[in-house]
Enzyme design. Structure first.
Site, PDB file in Angstrom:
ATOM      1  N   LYS A  94      39.086 -64.390   0.836  1.00  0.00           N
ATOM      2  CA  LYS A  94      39.411 -63.605  -0.360  1.00  0.00           C
ATOM      3  C   LYS A  94      39.597 -64.516  -1.569  1.00  0.00           C
ATOM      4  O   LYS A  94      39.017 -64.287  -2.638  1.00  0.00           O
ATOM      5  CB  LYS A  94      40.665 -62.762  -0.116  1.00  0.00           C
ATOM      6  CG  LYS A  94      41.006 -61.830  -1.280  1.00  0.00           C
ATOM      7  CD  LYS A  94      42.358 -61.173  -1.074  1.00  0.00           C
ATOM      8  CE  LYS A  94      42.345 -60.171   0.065  1.00  0.00           C
ATOM      9  NZ  LYS A  94      41.655 -58.917  -0.306  1.00  0.00           N
ATOM     10  N   TYR A 126      17.552 -75.522  29.953  1.00  0.00           N
ATOM     11  CA  TYR A 126      17.677 -74.075  29.802  1.00  0.00           C
ATOM     12  C   TYR A 126      19.125 -73.648  30.013  1.00  0.00           C
ATOM     13  O   TYR A 126      19.956 -74.405  30.522  1.00  0.00           O
ATOM     14  CB  TYR A 126      16.779 -73.333  30.804  1.00  0.00           C
ATOM     15  CG  TYR A 126      17.197 -73.520  32.249  1.00  0.00           C
ATOM     16  CD1 TYR A 126      18.139 -72.677  32.847  1.00  0.00           C
ATOM     17  CD2 TYR A 126      16.659 -74.544  33.031  1.00  0.00           C
ATOM     18  CE1 TYR A 126      18.538 -72.854  34.153  1.00  0.00           C
ATOM     19  CE2 TYR A 126      17.051 -74.735  34.342  1.00  0.00           C
ATOM     20  CZ  TYR A 126      18.002 -73.883  34.896  1.00  0.00           C
ATOM     21  OH  TYR A 126      18.406 -74.080  36.206  1.00  0.00           O
ATOM     22  N   ARG A 139      33.224 -59.754  -0.083  1.00  0.00           N
ATOM     23  CA  ARG A 139      33.106 -60.534   1.154  1.00  0.00           C
ATOM     24  C   ARG A 139      31.853 -60.071   1.876  1.00  0.00           C
ATOM     25  O   ARG A 139      31.323 -58.983   1.584  1.00  0.00           O
ATOM     26  CB  ARG A 139      34.334 -60.339   2.047  1.00  0.00           C
ATOM     27  CG  ARG A 139      34.563 -58.902   2.474  1.00  0.00           C
ATOM     28  CD  ARG A 139      35.892 -58.737   3.177  1.00  0.00           C
ATOM     29  NE  ARG A 139      36.194 -57.335   3.437  1.00  0.00           N
ATOM     30  CZ  ARG A 139      37.385 -56.880   3.812  1.00  0.00           C
ATOM     31  NH1 ARG A 139      38.389 -57.717   3.942  1.00  0.00           N
ATOM     32  NH2 ARG A 139      37.576 -55.599   4.046  1.00  0.00           N
ATOM     33  N   CYS A 141      24.212 -72.145  34.676  1.00  0.00           N
ATOM     34  CA  CYS A 141      24.041 -70.769  35.160  1.00  0.00           C
ATOM     35  C   CYS A 141      25.370 -70.037  35.266  1.00  0.00           C
ATOM     36  O   CYS A 141      25.444 -68.973  35.871  1.00  0.00           O
ATOM     37  CB  CYS A 141      23.337 -70.768  36.515  1.00  0.00           C
ATOM     38  SG  CYS A 141      24.200 -71.710  37.783  1.00  0.00           S
ATOM     39  N   ARG A 186      48.612 -60.558  -1.427  1.00  0.00           N
ATOM     40  CA  ARG A 186      47.746 -60.211  -0.289  1.00  0.00           C
ATOM     41  C   ARG A 186      47.424 -61.459   0.538  1.00  0.00           C
ATOM     42  O   ARG A 186      47.438 -62.576   0.028  1.00  0.00           O
ATOM     43  CB  ARG A 186      46.427 -59.607  -0.777  1.00  0.00           C
ATOM     44  CG  ARG A 186      46.523 -58.234  -1.422  1.00  0.00           C
ATOM     45  CD  ARG A 186      45.129 -57.760  -1.823  1.00  0.00           C
ATOM     46  NE  ARG A 186      45.077 -56.368  -2.206  1.00  0.00           N
ATOM     47  CZ  ARG A 186      45.142 -55.929  -3.462  1.00  0.00           C
ATOM     48  NH1 ARG A 186      45.289 -56.803  -4.451  1.00  0.00           N
ATOM     49  NH2 ARG A 186      45.057 -54.643  -3.724  1.00  0.00           N
ATOM     50  N   MET A 244      47.018 -58.198   8.449  1.00  0.00           N
ATOM     51  CA  MET A 244      48.175 -58.862   7.837  1.00  0.00           C
ATOM     52  C   MET A 244      48.712 -57.999   6.696  1.00  0.00           C
ATOM     53  O   MET A 244      48.156 -56.959   6.373  1.00  0.00           O
ATOM     54  CB  MET A 244      47.792 -60.264   7.380  1.00  0.00           C
ATOM     55  CG  MET A 244      47.543 -61.210   8.541  1.00  0.00           C
ATOM     56  SD  MET A 244      46.984 -62.839   8.029  1.00  0.00           S
ATOM     57  CE  MET A 244      45.287 -62.524   7.560  1.00  0.00           C
ATOM     58  N   HIS A 252      40.184 -47.686   8.163  1.00  0.00           N
ATOM     59  CA  HIS A 252      40.510 -48.730   9.143  1.00  0.00           C
ATOM     60  C   HIS A 252      39.714 -48.524  10.426  1.00  0.00           C
ATOM     61  O   HIS A 252      39.125 -49.465  10.979  1.00  0.00           O
ATOM     62  CB  HIS A 252      42.012 -48.706   9.442  1.00  0.00           C
ATOM     63  CG  HIS A 252      42.421 -49.666  10.518  1.00  0.00           C
ATOM     64  ND1 HIS A 252      42.461 -49.308  11.857  1.00  0.00           N
ATOM     65  CD2 HIS A 252      42.770 -50.967  10.464  1.00  0.00           C
ATOM     66  CE1 HIS A 252      42.838 -50.345  12.566  1.00  0.00           C
ATOM     67  NE2 HIS A 252      43.039 -51.362  11.756  1.00  0.00           N
ATOM     68  N   SER A 265      21.632 -77.590  38.327  1.00  0.00           N
ATOM     69  CA  SER A 265      22.090 -76.405  37.602  1.00  0.00           C
ATOM     70  C   SER A 265      23.607 -76.470  37.569  1.00  0.00           C
ATOM     71  O   SER A 265      24.257 -76.503  38.619  1.00  0.00           O
ATOM     72  CB  SER A 265      21.631 -75.127  38.303  1.00  0.00           C
ATOM     73  OG  SER A 265      22.088 -73.993  37.591  1.00  0.00           O
ATOM     74  N   GLY A 320      43.136 -55.393   7.576  1.00  0.00           N
ATOM     75  CA  GLY A 320      44.331 -54.637   7.909  1.00  0.00           C
ATOM     76  C   GLY A 320      45.287 -55.318   8.861  1.00  0.00           C
ATOM     77  O   GLY A 320      46.329 -54.757   9.203  1.00  0.00           O
TER      78      GLY A 320
END
Length: 886
Positions: free
Chosen positions: A26, A863, A352, A843, A96, A107, A468, A776, A105
């Site tokens: 913010k 992988y 934002r 895995c 705020r 805090m 909300h 793996s 919402g």
């Protein structure tokens, strides 16, 4: 001297978006908007470092902070031309929170700060509206008392409701200035009764009380739960933003609203939002009043009779459209903005990156690429991999019959079926008993975060598309229908009334968050079709990523799903899952209960055709892609029942006494089975089990090869600790392969490797690689054995570790890079030294976690393998890992 306070306003700012970690989202964005020349009420930001100081120093501040705040407040007074909390035209402020990650919402906030018995009179005179001034004062008392003084807001709501009932009015707007004065007097008496002190009148005392309360709210329960759900470290802290108040509730030429530069539910390039005339910002998001649509197009789509902002304030709407264009072009992302109109002047209070659904996320990223706002790489980086999960699960069958009870706003898309509950606590209790639930509320509040998380979906009777419930549900990927005005919720009797019908707690309903429909009973689901934007995105990520993505699969359905989602083979087939089929478990138990080798082999011969069929199906579906098959891993006791009736059934099926079954179960019992007789240890004691499985694999491979197909089986030995142990099994597997080749005349290639899942195996990886052809990493067990945590039991104490800052993430969800990760790196290095270019992957469950995938790419694994539905997440994460490395 460390700078702790950063000012903004009047077209200038000391901070910028680059300081987001210090100023919070913010504060950084307010500074950025001010620097862009956008009208932002002046203010200042106290940094996140002060939050950490405050929480670690018994709620104390650095000595020089007060002086910095005084300087910043004087700058605000100069820009606004108003003194703070005094004079004929007093400046009021808001306080705020603002963490670096959006936590809507979670805090605390205080508005209208600086009002007292004297300044309210000055505000009434300066604004020319006594009713507005006293309405603002009562709002401040109520909010400050709740947030700072700890007086339950219900006391004030009861006073307000009683007053309206006595006066015979239903709307707050029907109350006069004198009514508000009377209510304020009652509020102040209630505060003194509850706290033992009069309501504070000094503006500086009010200011520091509010600043401290916002810092303290970083550690309130709902913020802690939200951080845990969204993987936000406690150490980040929150900033505090103090900003001059502008008022949307001074009359009919005032308004407040929330808007998105694009539709956050669908991703369409349409301006989208809601507003209220003569209201303050919390009125829009709290769901207390049903807001009006932003545009004429929205009004038509919602079949609303209320004036749109475009119609009510056309000139200001044009200004807002210009701000929309500036901010979206500047940030190159869809923006969520808050605005206030005071006496016809537009003020921007926040911007934002807007929370959005997965569908919207894909659509926005691809559209912005086509519009030239983003290139392909930027578009890929804009998408949150976790969100793809929303696209990969069933939706309502469009052809199924539906008994529609009511229709609300389609606040968060997707479908959910569950039993009605009316509180967050009940939602958690029902889910703990394996029930799927729909959380039904008049409107949700931040306290409902836990219930929303466990529920299948959320339904509210009040609130709009930016309430909300809507914002939080979209962020969680939960279906949500809000503002269903035909529904009346009775918490006391746990009922939901819909147009004359009554639904009780436990009744089943279905939500369609895409259409806003609430449907009686359970509606069938259909599988999603992954085309269009999803397919295009996957093409882009596959062009960029360098690491392979496989799936964990052992059934034909899993394998087909994995292929559909783009898996490049199977990285883990858990053969033990194949034995729990009712036709097979009988023979498995027969093998376990056998008293000698010959009897075991008879039972294993019965299992062989089933295993061969399993592997044939997997090979056929994978069409030549690698298939890694882990030989039997779990301890045998997992296949033996313990209930009296089940034990009797097993005994009858095996033709033995019940006592013999119980004796065998007792014989197999282990104090710590996960470190007991399992994996390679089991294979060493009963090599005939692994011989049967190897034969099934190679006979299936022969069948495919003889028919002209291609197979690439990888036989994986679990839980080995050294070379000699591995070689025992490699000799066994090679012997069976040679036998099958001789018997069938088929020629096929295969690899024999091991699962590296013990710290000792990591340390001896160089030695094991002399014989093992692939590694793996089984990071589930490696995490257990590195930490000494049981994965099944760690949940009971990990929260204490998060609360005390010892751990920031669940190590079973995101790989512990410092400990487990170091062992993986060590094993990879030693394996590569022995066998350069050796195939290595992971895995465990980490294979589908974006942060863990990035780690695997960075250390050069071949992988990752994950559950079929997480394959697209892993593909996107692997591409993002490449782009992050540059």
């Amino acid at each position: 001297m460390t700078k702790n306070v950063y000012s903004f306003g009047g077209g200038k700012a000391e901070g910028s978006v680059e300081l987001k970690n210090l100023l919070g989202g913010k504060g950084a964005n307010l500074a950025e908007m001010s620097s862009l020349g956008i009208d932002v009420p002046p203010g200042f930001t106290i940094t996140t470092e002060i939050c950490n100081h405050y929480t670690s120093h018994d709620s104390a501040y650095p000595d020089d902070l007060a002086a910095e705040v005084d300087v910043a407040m004087a700058q605000m007074e100069e820009i606004m031309g108003q003194p703070f909390g005094s004079g004929d035209n007093p400046m009021l402020v808001s306080v705020r929170s603002g963490a670096r990650a959006s936590m809507p919402g979670m805090m605390d906030t205080v508005l209208n700060l600086g009002l007292n018995d004297e300044t309210v009179v000055a505000l009434a005179k300066a604004s020319g509206d006594e009713r507005f001034a006293y309405d603002s004062y009562r709002r401040f008392i109520q909010m400050y008392s709740d947030v700072v003084l700890g007086v339950d807001h219900a006391y004030f709501e009861d006073i307000l409701d009683d007053t309206k009932l006595r006066l015979g009015v239903s709307m707050d707007t029907a109350l006069s200035a004198d009514d508000w004065k009377d209510i304020i007097a009652q509020y102040k008496r209630e505060v003194e009764k509850e706290t033992g002190k009069p309501f504070p009148q000094h503006p500086r005392e009010q200011l520091w009380g509010s600043i401290s309360s916002v810092f303290e709210s970083w550690m309130n329960n709902r913020a802690i739960v939200y951080r845990k759900l969204h993987n936000i470290p406690q150490s980040w802290g929150t900033a505090v933003n103090v900003q001059a108040m502008v008022f949307g509730n001074m009359g009919e030429d005032c308004a407040t609203g929330v808007c998105f530069t694009r539709n956050p539910a669908t991703g369409e390039n349409l301006f989208y939002g809601e507003f209220l005339v003569n209201a303050q910002g919390e009125d829009v998001v709290a769901g207390i009043r049903t807001p009006q649509p932003l545009t004429k197009e929205d009004k038509i789509a919602q079949n609303s009779r209320m004036l749109s902002f475009e119609e009510a304030m056309p000139d200001v709407y044009v200004e807002l459209c210009k701000v929309r264009e500036v901010l979206e072009s500047h940030y190159k992302d869809m923006q969520d903005m808050e605005f206030t109109v005071q006496k016809g002047r537009l003020w921007m209070l926040q911007t934002r990156a807007g929370k959005r659904t997965a569908k919207a996320s894909l659509g926005i990223a691809l559209d912005m690429q086509k519009e030239g706002l983003l290139n392909k790489q930027e578009a890929i980086m804009q998408i949150n991999p976790h969100q793809l999960d929303q696209l990969l699960h069933p939706m309502l069958d469009p052809d199924a019959e539906r008994e529609i009870l009511a229709t609300g706003l389609p606040a968060s898309p997707g479908a959910a079926v569950g039993r009605i509950v009316f509180s967050s606590k009940d939602a958690e209790l029902w889910v703990a008993n394996k029930e799927k639930v729909i959380l039904v509320r008049t409107e949700t509040s931040p306290e409902d975060i836990s219930g929303m998380y466990v529920a299948e979906g959320v339904l509210t009777s009040r609130g709009g598309m930016t309430s909300h419930a809507a914002v939080v549900a979209r962020g969680m990927g939960k279906p949500c229908v809000s503002g269903a005005g035909d529904i009346h919720v009775d918490y006391n009797n746990k009922t939901m009334k819909v147009l004359g019908s009554v639904y009780n707690e436990g009744d089943t309903i279905t939500l369609d968050g895409t259409s806003g429909e609430i449907i009686s009973g359970s509606v069938p689901m259909v599988q999603p079709e992954l085309t269009g934007a999803f397919a295009e995105l996957m093409e882009w990520v596959d062009e960029i990523r360098t690491m392979g993505v496989r799936a964990n699969a052992e059934t034909p359905l899993d394998a087909k799903t994995a292929r559909k989602f783009g898996a490049e083979g199977i990285g883990l087939s858990r053969t033990e899952h194949m034995f729990f089929d009712p036709e097979r478990i009988v023979h498995m138990r027969e093998m376990i209960l056998a008293k000698d080798l010959e009897a075991r082999k008879v039972a294993l011969d019965k299992l062989l055709p089933y295993q061969r069929k399993d592997f044939t199906e997997l090979f056929e579906i994978m069409e030549g892609l690698p298939v890694t098959i882990r030989l039997l891993d779990p301890p045998l006791h997992e296949f033996i029942p313990h209930g009296e009736s089940e034990v009797t059934a097993v005994a009858e099926a095996a033709g033995i006494k019940v006592a013999d079954v119980k004796a065998r179960a007792e014989e197999l019992h282990e104090v710590n089975p996960m470190l007991g007789h399992r994996g390679s240890r089991l294979g060493l004691t009963y090599p005939e089990i692994y011989e049967m499985q190897a034969r099934a694999i190679f006979e299936a491979a022969s069948d495919i090869t003889i028919k002209g197909g291609t197979v690439e089986p990888e036989v994986m030995i679990p839980l080995v600790v050294n070379l000699r142990e591995f070689e025992f099994f490699k000799v066994l597997v090679d012997k069976i392969a040679d036998q099958v080749k001789a018997e069938t005349g088929a020629s096929f290639k295969y690899l024999v490797g091991t699962m590296i899942e013990l710290p000792r195996a990591c340390l001896r990886a160089g030695e094991i690689a002399k014989s093992a052809e692939f590694f793996s990493f089984g990071t589930n067990d490696l995490t257990q054995t590195t930490f000494g945590y049981s994965r099944d039991d760690a949940g009971s104490f990990l929260d204490d570790y998060y609360a005390n800052g010892i751990l920031t993430n669940d190590p079973f969800v995101t790989i512990d890079q410092d400990g487990v990760g170091e062992l993986v790196i060590l094993a990879k290095q030693r394996g590569d030294e022995t066998r350069p270019g050796m195939k290595m992957g992971i895995c465990g469950e980490h294979g589908g976690d974006p942060d863990s995938v990035e780690f695997c790419h960075r250390i050069g694994l071949t992988y990752v393998s994950c559950s079929p539905y997480r394959v697209p997440i892993a593909r996107l994460s692997a591409a993002q890992a490449v782009l992050k490395q540059g």
